[in-house]
Design an enzyme around this catalytic site. Structure first.
Site, PDB file in Angstrom:
ATOM      1  CG  HIS A  14      59.851 -15.932  -8.027  1.00 45.89           C
ATOM      2  ND1 HIS A  14      58.939 -14.944  -7.703  1.00 45.89           N
ATOM      3  CD2 HIS A  14      59.707 -16.126  -9.358  1.00 45.89           C
ATOM      4  CE1 HIS A  14      58.282 -14.569  -8.783  1.00 45.89           C
ATOM      5  NE2 HIS A  14      58.724 -15.289  -9.796  1.00 45.89           N
ATOM      6  CB  SER A  48      60.013 -14.365 -12.456  1.00 48.66           C
ATOM      7  OG  SER A  48      58.963 -13.700 -13.117  1.00 48.66           O
TER       8      SER A  48
END
Length: 255
Positions: free
Chosen positions: A180, A129
């Site tokens: 992230h 991610s």
């Protein structure tokens, strides 16, 4: 940019070999580690997961290897699907080498930030991610500073996806927030260099590079066909991609 127009899987692999290879690695590792549950696969998982105490003790490969690992099939599937949606345009625009730099640099920056900021010594994490958010960072840089590389419709998709993705980062439990956020920042910071001397994405460039033995022929109706898309197609694409991103956020997990 984000709606696939390739005729088949063979074309996709030919046009976007880096994205294809990364997806194959994601799913293959999941298969050997999680599905077959072979001892060697489980050892590799333990050896490769992001582990703050291990990094502190000099196991610096753990800044890279978590990018390839996923916790369950849905985690691997949705990260891979997200890469299939958002990776091809950048692979064509940047070229293979710079695309790899963007992807892995963002992932490493996210993992390094996790190590430096997360106070828990036994904190573990896995997933691509952070690297994928780095691709979003490159796209957002385009929207803000390189409008010549992205049209308005795709710019709207990028901004909506990025905002929703960042919101989901803070709302869902079990997500590596630092990966992230700093993966996104890493991609954004590198974008100025990476986007130098690049051309906008064009599906026609793929067609011109096709090598299937058929001569390229001019079709007088080609341009008319491009203009007959039904109204609302763009909005539909936005919501489809948005839904996928939401699912990606729901399925993302750390160890």
């Amino acid at each position: 940019m984000f709606i696939r127009t390739e005729k088949n899987l063979k074309d996709f692999i030919r046009f976007y070999p880096i994205v294809s290879t990364l997806v194959i690695i994601h799913l293959a590792l999941w298969f050997f580690i999680n599905f077959l549950q072979l001892p060697i696969g489980l050892r590799f998982f333990q050896w490769g997961a992001g582990y703050n105490l291990g990094i502190h003790n000099g196991e610096y490969w753990r800044l890279v290897t978590p990018i390839f690992l996923h916790g369950d099939f849905m985690h691997a599937l949705f990260n891979s699907f997200s890469l299939v949606l958002f990776g091809p345009a950048l692979e064509q625009m940047l070229g293979k080498f710079k695309f790899l730099v963007a992807y892995f640099a963002a992932g490493i920056i996210g993992n390094l930030a996790t190590y430096l900021i997360e106070p828990t010594a036994f904190y573990s994490h896995i997933g691509a991610s952070g690297a994928i958010f780095g691709l979003f960072g490159v796209y957002v840089y385009m929207v803000l500073f390189r409008k010549d590389l992205i049209d308005q419709a795709n710019a709207q998709i990028v901004m909506v996806i990025s905002i929703i993705g960042l919101i989901m980062t803070f709302l869902r439990p079990g997500i590596n927030i630092y990966a992230h956020i700093f993966g996104f920042i890493g991609g954004f910071a590198l974008a100025r260099i990476l986007l130098s001397n690049v051309k906008p994405f064009s599906p026609w460039r793929n067609q011109s590079n096709r090598n299937d033995g058929n001569p390229v022929q001019f079709n007088s109706n080609r341009w008319n066909k491009r203009r007959v898309l039904p109204r609302g197609t763009g909005k539909t694409a936005i919501w489809i991609v948005l839904g996928i991103l939401v699912l990606l956020g729901i399925m993302s997990r750390i160890l």
